[in-house]
Design an enzyme around this catalytic site. Structure first.
Site, mmCIF file in Angstrom:
data_model
loop_
_atom_site.group_PDB
_atom_site.id
_atom_site.type_symbol
_atom_site.label_atom_id
_atom_site.label_comp_id
_atom_site.label_asym_id
_atom_site.label_seq_id
_atom_site.Cartn_x
_atom_site.Cartn_y
_atom_site.Cartn_z
ATOM 1 N N ALA A 46 37.310 -10.649 -6.218
ATOM 2 C CA ALA A 46 35.890 -10.888 -5.903
ATOM 3 C C ALA A 46 35.084 -9.610 -6.115
ATOM 4 C CB ALA A 46 35.748 -11.379 -4.462
ATOM 5 N N THR B 160 41.749 -3.542 -13.538
ATOM 6 C CA THR B 160 42.784 -3.007 -14.426
ATOM 7 C C THR B 160 42.394 -1.575 -14.773
ATOM 8 O OG1 THR B 160 41.528 -3.974 -16.248
ATOM 9 C CG2 THR B 160 43.426 -5.213 -15.481
ATOM 10 N N THR C 79 39.370 -7.293 -18.406
ATOM 11 C CA THR C 79 39.612 -6.737 -19.742
ATOM 12 C C THR C 79 41.018 -6.188 -19.771
ATOM 13 O OG1 THR C 79 37.317 -6.111 -19.790
ATOM 14 C CG2 THR C 79 38.735 -5.116 -21.437
ATOM 15 N N GLU D 93 34.518 -11.216 -20.021
ATOM 16 C CA GLU D 93 33.143 -11.284 -19.521
ATOM 17 C C GLU D 93 32.339 -10.139 -20.128
ATOM 18 O OE1 GLU D 93 31.499 -13.619 -17.705
ATOM 19 O OE2 GLU D 93 29.963 -12.277 -18.478
ATOM 20 N N LEU E 292 29.025 -9.492 -19.212
ATOM 21 C CA LEU E 292 27.826 -9.169 -18.434
ATOM 22 C C LEU E 292 27.730 -7.662 -18.226
ATOM 23 C CD1 LEU E 292 28.450 -8.263 -15.222
ATOM 24 C CD2 LEU E 292 29.061 -10.645 -15.052
ATOM 25 N N ALA E 293 26.511 -7.164 -18.150
ATOM 26 C CA ALA E 293 26.297 -5.760 -17.804
ATOM 27 C C ALA E 293 25.795 -5.717 -16.367
ATOM 28 C CB ALA E 293 25.281 -5.121 -18.751
ATOM 29 N N LYS F 22 36.813 -7.847 -26.802
ATOM 30 C CA LYS F 22 36.195 -7.250 -25.623
ATOM 31 C C LYS F 22 36.285 -5.720 -25.682
ATOM 32 C CE LYS F 22 34.547 -6.400 -21.694
ATOM 33 N NZ LYS F 22 33.685 -6.890 -20.683
ATOM 34 N N LEU F 23 37.458 -5.215 -26.046
ATOM 35 C CA LEU F 23 37.617 -3.758 -26.164
ATOM 36 C C LEU F 23 36.698 -3.220 -27.256
ATOM 37 C CD1 LEU F 23 41.510 -3.215 -25.971
ATOM 38 C CD2 LEU F 23 39.829 -2.952 -24.156
ATOM 39 N N CYS G 201 33.698 0.312 -17.344
ATOM 40 C CA CYS G 201 34.340 -0.256 -18.539
ATOM 41 C C CYS G 201 34.443 0.648 -19.751
ATOM 42 C CB CYS G 201 33.603 -1.527 -18.943
ATOM 43 S SG CYS G 201 33.878 -2.852 -17.761
HETATM 44 C C1 UDX Z 1 37.389 -6.041 -13.078
HETATM 45 C C2 UDX Z 1 38.177 -5.176 -14.039
HETATM 46 O O1 UDX Z 1 38.165 -3.842 -13.563
HETATM 47 C C3 UDX Z 1 37.644 -5.183 -15.426
HETATM 48 O O2 UDX Z 1 38.602 -4.606 -16.293
HETATM 49 C C4 UDX Z 1 37.400 -6.531 -15.909
HETATM 50 O O3 UDX Z 1 36.717 -6.502 -17.113
HETATM 51 C C5 UDX Z 1 36.724 -7.403 -14.900
HETATM 52 O O4 UDX Z 1 37.306 -7.296 -13.619
HETATM 53 P P1 UDX Z 1 35.305 -5.495 -11.530
HETATM 54 O O5 UDX Z 1 35.033 -6.883 -11.088
HETATM 55 O O6 UDX Z 1 34.150 -4.598 -11.783
HETATM 56 O O7 UDX Z 1 36.096 -5.492 -12.913
HETATM 57 O O8 UDX Z 1 36.385 -4.804 -10.596
HETATM 58 P P2 UDX Z 1 36.352 -4.682 -9.017
HETATM 59 O O9 UDX Z 1 34.972 -4.701 -8.514
HETATM 60 O O10 UDX Z 1 37.266 -3.545 -8.683
HETATM 61 O O11 UDX Z 1 37.015 -6.062 -8.544
HETATM 62 C C6 UDX Z 1 38.341 -6.386 -8.587
HETATM 63 C C7 UDX Z 1 38.726 -7.101 -7.290
HETATM 64 O O12 UDX Z 1 40.053 -7.591 -7.397
HETATM 65 C C8 UDX Z 1 38.694 -6.203 -6.047
HETATM 66 O O13 UDX Z 1 37.834 -6.755 -5.086
HETATM 67 C C9 UDX Z 1 40.140 -6.179 -5.562
HETATM 68 O O14 UDX Z 1 40.280 -6.133 -4.161
HETATM 69 C C10 UDX Z 1 40.666 -7.489 -6.132
HETATM 70 N N1 UDX Z 1 42.127 -7.521 -6.274
HETATM 71 C C11 UDX Z 1 42.786 -6.510 -6.874
HETATM 72 C C12 UDX Z 1 42.830 -8.624 -5.791
HETATM 73 O O15 UDX Z 1 42.253 -9.540 -5.228
HETATM 74 N N2 UDX Z 1 44.181 -8.648 -5.942
HETATM 75 C C13 UDX Z 1 44.880 -7.633 -6.501
HETATM 76 O O16 UDX Z 1 46.099 -7.694 -6.605
HETATM 77 C C14 UDX Z 1 44.146 -6.526 -6.995
HETATM 78 C C1 UDX Z 2 29.049 -2.687 -20.269
HETATM 79 C C2 UDX Z 2 28.735 -3.690 -21.397
HETATM 80 O O1 UDX Z 2 27.353 -3.590 -21.740
HETATM 81 C C3 UDX Z 2 29.078 -5.100 -20.956
HETATM 82 O O2 UDX Z 2 28.888 -6.000 -22.029
HETATM 83 C C4 UDX Z 2 30.516 -5.137 -20.506
HETATM 84 O O3 UDX Z 2 30.841 -6.421 -20.001
HETATM 85 C C5 UDX Z 2 30.788 -4.101 -19.433
HETATM 86 O O4 UDX Z 2 30.401 -2.803 -19.883
HETATM 87 P P1 UDX Z 2 27.838 -1.944 -18.025
HETATM 88 O O5 UDX Z 2 28.823 -0.815 -18.034
HETATM 89 O O6 UDX Z 2 27.680 -2.741 -16.787
HETATM 90 O O7 UDX Z 2 28.188 -2.987 -19.179
HETATM 91 O O8 UDX Z 2 26.382 -1.355 -18.391
HETATM 92 P P2 UDX Z 2 25.643 -0.934 -19.737
HETATM 93 O O9 UDX Z 2 24.265 -1.433 -19.656
HETATM 94 O O10 UDX Z 2 26.411 -1.261 -20.946
HETATM 95 O O11 UDX Z 2 25.553 0.663 -19.599
HETATM 96 C C6 UDX Z 2 26.700 1.500 -19.677
HETATM 97 C C7 UDX Z 2 26.284 2.950 -19.606
HETATM 98 O O12 UDX Z 2 25.599 3.345 -20.768
HETATM 99 C C8 UDX Z 2 25.350 3.282 -18.444
HETATM 100 O O13 UDX Z 2 25.742 4.501 -17.862
HETATM 101 C C9 UDX Z 2 23.994 3.403 -19.102
HETATM 102 O O14 UDX Z 2 23.112 4.221 -18.401
HETATM 103 C C10 UDX Z 2 24.387 4.002 -20.431
HETATM 104 N N1 UDX Z 2 23.396 3.758 -21.487
HETATM 105 C C11 UDX Z 2 23.129 2.483 -21.883
HETATM 106 C C12 UDX Z 2 22.758 4.831 -22.123
HETATM 107 O O15 UDX Z 2 23.004 5.988 -21.781
HETATM 108 N N2 UDX Z 2 21.855 4.558 -23.115
HETATM 109 C C13 UDX Z 2 21.575 3.299 -23.533
HETATM 110 O O16 UDX Z 2 20.756 3.151 -24.444
HETATM 111 C C14 UDX Z 2 22.224 2.220 -22.886
#
Ligand code: UDX
Ligand code: UDX
Length: 461
Positions: free
Chosen positions: A14, A93, A133, A162, A164-165, A221-222, A277
């Site tokens: 979550a 991850t 991812t 996913e 989403l940013a 995704k990567l 990410c």
């Molecule tokens: C996560 C991954 O880090 C990312 O690589 C992927 O793209 C999307 O999912 P995020 O949702 O931002 O991203 O991570 P985080 O906010 O850390 O949420 C993961 C959740 O999983 C945590 O709340 C953690 O408690 C939970 N978790 C982890 C479980 O429920 N079971 C586990 O065994 C490990």
């Molecule tokens: C990113 C990807 O955009 C999203 O598709 C993926 O699912 C997760 O990783 P996120 O990390 O949430 O999303 O935010 P993003 O808006 O991509 O920004 C990443 C970083 O780049 C931030 O620190 C932002 O400030 C920086 N950034 C972004 C810049 O410095 N310049 C820009 O023009 C855009």
């Protein structure tokens, strides 16, 4: 208990991804029951409370509308697995910190634990959807675990990364550029894929739902994150050149962005990218390339991370040289700590690196941020230095020698900078790590202004 719902959807994890994604599915599909589980009971309690664990514009309204109707948050993972037809896995991850691939490869321990738990509890066939991812071919490993000593229950594994940013999660989920679904090209794999397509098709138009084989989906995704990060490192590398040549990075970005092949988005020079990410996924890609002996390809992508580190270091170096080569005992106010605006998330925020470097220079830090102070305190916990946390930016800036803008929060654009200037030690400096304020106006007020990739405006000879 018989449910009145057409399908039971479960999400394990979550977090920033799992929470908002499930809220949107529940919101758009009242006919499905959506349950999100997590091992972290505090997080689940927060999802069930008035103050959600994730700040995202528009998310509160959606969660309020559906929570208790067809959206549920729970710690009972076993029950969740038993009752569900489709299981999204969205556990974290992170980059491995130990053993083979330390600092590069993805740490898959939580993810594997989750696969084993699904295997242990499942009594009926399930579709398992990888949301996290993951390195390419993880779905294969998941399939292998799920077929261990159990041929009673059938599992189909799909990849559905996913995109989403953070800060725009609700908008991105509601109106995605695309939804990507990778599946096995077998009869059962394609059937599972169609079931997932059916969920998204409730609100996403079919031409935006892209399907592929499972490995291409995992790799995409990567690669998407690597390309996005590469744009930022590219523009940031040129910002260094602009500062040496009196060119203006905003003009360069605008001029190149008009080329429709390049496009104008995602070209803002900054103190560097952060977030959970970009770095993790690039390092993962680098590790994958090295694993396959593609060292030139690995080096190419690794340089995106190197330029990002260079940009953060360069920012502190510029502060030091501008402020007469010493920051010791100077009060420096950081405006923002989140890795970008509209989120309280500070994972990999460049502000963490910059704060630590400033402390090494023996500066006194004051940190202000509308949403991220709690995380900032956690990130800097145990650091030996003088740091205070003040939510009000006026109070934070008062008595400072310099302000350094770390996050592009809108509120910083409209502050009364005359009032701030009056309250600061002179000569007053402002280092705009996001190029968000009106530099000329600030210079006229009296500040010495140091933007990114633009000539500095100073009152010195
Ligand atoms: C996560 C991954 O880090 C990312 O690589 C992927 O793209 C999307 O999912 P995020 O949702 O931002 O991203 O991570 P985080 O906010 O850390 O949420 C993961 C959740 O999983 C945590 O709340 C953690 O408690 C939970 N978790 C982890 C479980 O429920 N079971 C586990 O065994 C490990
Ligand atoms: C990113 C990807 O955009 C999203 O598709 C993926 O699912 C997760 O990783 P996120 O990390 O949430 O999303 O935010 P993003 O808006 O991509 O920004 C990443 C970083 O780049 C931030 O620190 C932002 O400030 C920086 N950034 C972004 C810049 O410095 N310049 C820009 O023009 C855009």
């Amino acid at each position: 208990m018989k449910t009145k719902f057409e399908k039971n959807i479960l999400c394990i994890g979550a977090g920033y991804v799992g929470g908002p994604t499930m809220a949107m599915i529940a919101y758009k599909c009242p006919q499905y029951k959506v349950t999100t589980v997590d091992i972290n009971s505090v997080r689940i309690a927060e999802w069930n409370s008035h103050i959600l664990p994730v700040y995202e514009p528009g998310l509160d309204e959606i969660v309020k509308a559906v929570r208790g109707r067809n959206l549920f948050f729970s710690t009972d993972i076993e029950k969740g697995i038993k009752e569900s037809d489709i299981i999204f896995v969205s556990v974290n991850t992170p980059t491995k910190t130990f053993g083979v691939g330390a600092g590069m490869a993805a740490d898959l321990q939580y993810w594997e634990k989750t696969a084993r738990q699904i295997l242990e509890c499942a009594e009926t066939p399930k579709i398992i959807v990888e949301k996290s991812t993951l390195p390419v071919k993880t779905a294969l490993a998941m399939e292998r675990i799920l077929t261990l000593n159990n041929n009673k229950v059938h599992f189909d594994v799909l990849s559905n990364p996913e995109f989403l940013a953070e800060g725009t999660a609700v908008k991105d989920l509601e109106n995605p550029d695309r939804v990507l679904i990778g599946s096995r090209q077998t009869e059962s794999g394609l059937r599972a894929r169609d079931e997932l397509v059916e969920i998204y098709a409730k609100w996403v138009s079919e031409e935006r739902i892209v399907t592929s084989d499972i490995w291409s989906s995992e790799l995409s995704k990567l690669v998407a994150n690597a390309f996005l990060a590469q744009r930022i490192s590219s523009i940031n590398s040129i910002s260094a050149l602009c500062e040496k040549t009196d060119a203006d990075i905003a003009n360069v970005a605008r001029a190149i962005g008009f080329d429709s092949r390049i496009g104008g988005e995602f070209l803002n020079a900054s103190i560097g990218f952060g977030g959970s990410c970009f770095k993790k996924d690039i390092l993962n890609l680098v590790y994958l390339c090295r694993h396959y002996g593609l060292n030139e390809v690995a080096d190419y992508w690794k340089s995106v991370v190197k330029i990002n580190d260079y940009q953060k270091g360069r920012f502190v170096f510029n502060m030091l040289t501008a402020m007469f080569n010493t920051l010791a005992e100077k009060r420096i106010c950081l405006f923002g700590f989140a890795f970008k605006a509209d989120t309280g998330d500070t994972r990999e925020s460049p502000a963490i690196f910059i704060a630590k470097r400033l402390i090494e220079e023996k500066a006194r830090l004051v940190i202000t941020d509308p949403k991220a102070l709690k995380n900032a305190k956690r990130d800097l916990h145990g650091i030996d230095g003088k740091i205070s946390y003040i939510e009000d930016p006026y109070e934070a800036a008062a008595g400072s020698h310099a302000i350094a803008i770390m996050t592009e929060w809108n509120i910083y654009k409209d502050l009364d900078f005359e009032k701030i200037y009056r309250s600061m030690i002179k000569p007053a400096f402002i280092f705009d790590g996001r190029n968000i304020i009106d530099h000329k106006r600030l210079f006229e007020i009296g500040f010495n202004v140091f933007p990114i990739g633009k000539p500095a405006l100073t009152h010195f000879e």
